[in-house]
Design an enzyme around this catalytic site. Structure first.
Site, mmCIF file in Angstrom:
data_model
loop_
_atom_site.group_PDB
_atom_site.id
_atom_site.type_symbol
_atom_site.label_atom_id
_atom_site.label_comp_id
_atom_site.label_asym_id
_atom_site.label_seq_id
_atom_site.Cartn_x
_atom_site.Cartn_y
_atom_site.Cartn_z
ATOM 1 N N ASP A 6 0.862 -1.183 0.000
ATOM 2 C CA ASP A 6 0.000 0.000 0.000
ATOM 3 C C ASP A 6 0.897 1.230 0.000
ATOM 4 O O ASP A 6 1.518 1.571 1.005
ATOM 5 C CB ASP A 6 -0.900 -0.019 1.242
ATOM 6 C CG ASP A 6 -1.663 1.281 1.435
ATOM 7 O OD1 ASP A 6 -1.910 1.976 0.429
ATOM 8 O OD2 ASP A 6 -2.014 1.602 2.600
ATOM 9 N N VAL A 7 0.978 1.893 -1.152
ATOM 10 C CA VAL A 7 1.885 3.031 -1.328
ATOM 11 C C VAL A 7 1.116 4.328 -1.118
ATOM 12 O O VAL A 7 0.299 4.723 -1.957
ATOM 13 C CB VAL A 7 2.527 3.021 -2.728
ATOM 14 C CG1 VAL A 7 3.569 4.129 -2.831
ATOM 15 C CG2 VAL A 7 3.149 1.672 -3.031
ATOM 16 N N ASN A 9 1.324 8.620 0.168
ATOM 17 C CA ASN A 9 2.214 9.750 -0.078
ATOM 18 C C ASN A 9 3.314 9.858 0.963
ATOM 19 O O ASN A 9 4.378 10.414 0.680
ATOM 20 C CB ASN A 9 1.405 11.055 -0.097
ATOM 21 C CG ASN A 9 0.555 11.190 -1.337
ATOM 22 O OD1 ASN A 9 1.058 11.225 -2.440
ATOM 23 N ND2 ASN A 9 -0.757 11.242 -1.151
ATOM 24 N N VAL A 12 5.043 3.578 2.637
ATOM 25 C CA VAL A 12 4.643 2.342 1.965
ATOM 26 C C VAL A 12 4.486 1.280 3.052
ATOM 27 O O VAL A 12 5.399 1.065 3.854
ATOM 28 C CB VAL A 12 5.697 1.862 0.949
ATOM 29 C CG1 VAL A 12 5.194 0.615 0.221
ATOM 30 C CG2 VAL A 12 6.031 2.956 -0.045
ATOM 31 N N VAL A 13 3.321 0.640 3.078
ATOM 32 C CA VAL A 13 3.076 -0.429 4.046
ATOM 33 C C VAL A 13 2.989 -1.749 3.289
ATOM 34 O O VAL A 13 2.189 -1.892 2.356
ATOM 35 C CB VAL A 13 1.771 -0.188 4.835
ATOM 36 C CG1 VAL A 13 1.547 -1.327 5.827
ATOM 37 C CG2 VAL A 13 1.832 1.145 5.563
ATOM 38 N N GLY A 108 -8.127 8.177 -6.226
ATOM 39 C CA GLY A 108 -6.945 7.538 -5.679
ATOM 40 C C GLY A 108 -7.195 6.075 -5.343
ATOM 41 O O GLY A 108 -8.291 5.696 -4.895
ATOM 42 N N ASP A 110 -6.113 4.318 -2.907
ATOM 43 C CA ASP A 110 -6.398 4.088 -1.496
ATOM 44 C C ASP A 110 -7.880 4.290 -1.185
ATOM 45 O O ASP A 110 -8.488 3.517 -0.435
ATOM 46 C CB ASP A 110 -5.540 4.991 -0.611
ATOM 47 C CG ASP A 110 -5.634 6.468 -0.990
ATOM 48 O OD1 ASP A 110 -6.141 6.808 -2.082
ATOM 49 O OD2 ASP A 110 -5.176 7.306 -0.179
#
Length: 257
Positions: A6-7, A9, A12-13, A108, A110
């Site tokens: 999960d990128v 701003n 990054v996870v 986005g 996310d």
């Protein structure tokens, strides 16, 4: 096992899923210049420390709001894991639900992932609030259709702007003020009151207006790093779900497979 990336701003996870459950997660600052080789050195060592091997990974999915990062994460996946990754919203990993907005391609990843995961887990109309670099408010109707939302500056972004554009104001930490008074007696207290209670008022005001416009009962689901902090000081959240975006990636990967 599934590896999700999960990128955002800011960070990054990465998370490893097995049987629909998160088994491990790691976080690194977002830097579009970071190469696939650099990701591999960092990630594979951390995975080994927690008992995982790169051979355990047989599926990878990337969700990114930083387009430049996708190439290097693809290199990581293909070169070091031997897996061609899915990219959320592209190819075999299309969203699979209606984006009822004027510019669907501008949404986005996310926010789309949060909407997907929230509809899968919670019933009825939903408002999803994500406390990230920006704070976003997204509306998902009872059929799972994305209807639109709001983008507001994140609280840390607001604080950075306040401190960065004034000569004498100090940097402070985001936390609940020591008292419930909204009349500060010194500069630091006044800043914290303005930032913290001002943000609570923003959240409550926007959610109230959104619910009125929806015209039906709507559950409010909060996610993101500061969701727990604000949940303690407002009664508007029906659920706090820290892993909403990661679970959205896992759902999309399962559907794509």
């Amino acid at each position: 096992m599934l590896l999700v990336a999960d990128v955002g701003n800011t960070n990054v996870v990465f998370a490893v899923f097995d049987g629909g459950e998160i088994k491990a997660r790691w976080r690194i600052a977002t830097d579009p210049r970071r190469t696939g080789d650099e990701y591999a050195v960092w990630l594979l060592q951390l995975a080994e420390f927690q008992g995982f091997s790169k051979d355990d990974i047989d599926q990878v999915i990337i969700g990114s709001v930083v387009p430049r990062a996708i190439h290097n994460l693809t290199v990581l996946s293909e070169k070091y894991l031997g897996v061609t990754p899915l990219v959320a919203g592209q190819g075999d990993a299309q969203w699979g639900f209606d984006l009822d907005i004027e510019q669907p391609s501008s949404l986005g990843a996310d926010r789309a992932l949060n909407s997907l995961a929230a509809h899968a887990k919670y019933e009825g109309d939903l408002i999803v609030v994500d406390f990230g670099t920006a704070t976003t408010f997204d509306v998902v109707d009872f059929n799972g259709s994305y209807k639109g939302g709001i983008i507001a500056p994140g609280i840390n972004l607001s604080l950075d702007a306040l401190v960065g554009n004034t000569a004498k104001l100090p940097r402070i930490a985001i936390e609940k003020p020591a008292t419930s008074s909204v009349i500060g007696r010194n500069t630091e207290d006044q800043m914290l009151i303005g930032v913290f209670w001002g943000y609570v008022a923003l959240i409550e005001g926007l959610i109230t207006r959104m619910k009125k416009e929806i015209g039906r009962p709507a559950k409010v689901v909060a996610t993101g790093g500061l969701a727990i902090l604000f949940d303690e000081h407002t009664d508007l959240f029906d659920a706090v779900d820290a892993d909403l975006t990661l679970n959205g990636l896992a759902l999309l990967a399962e559907r794509s497979a």
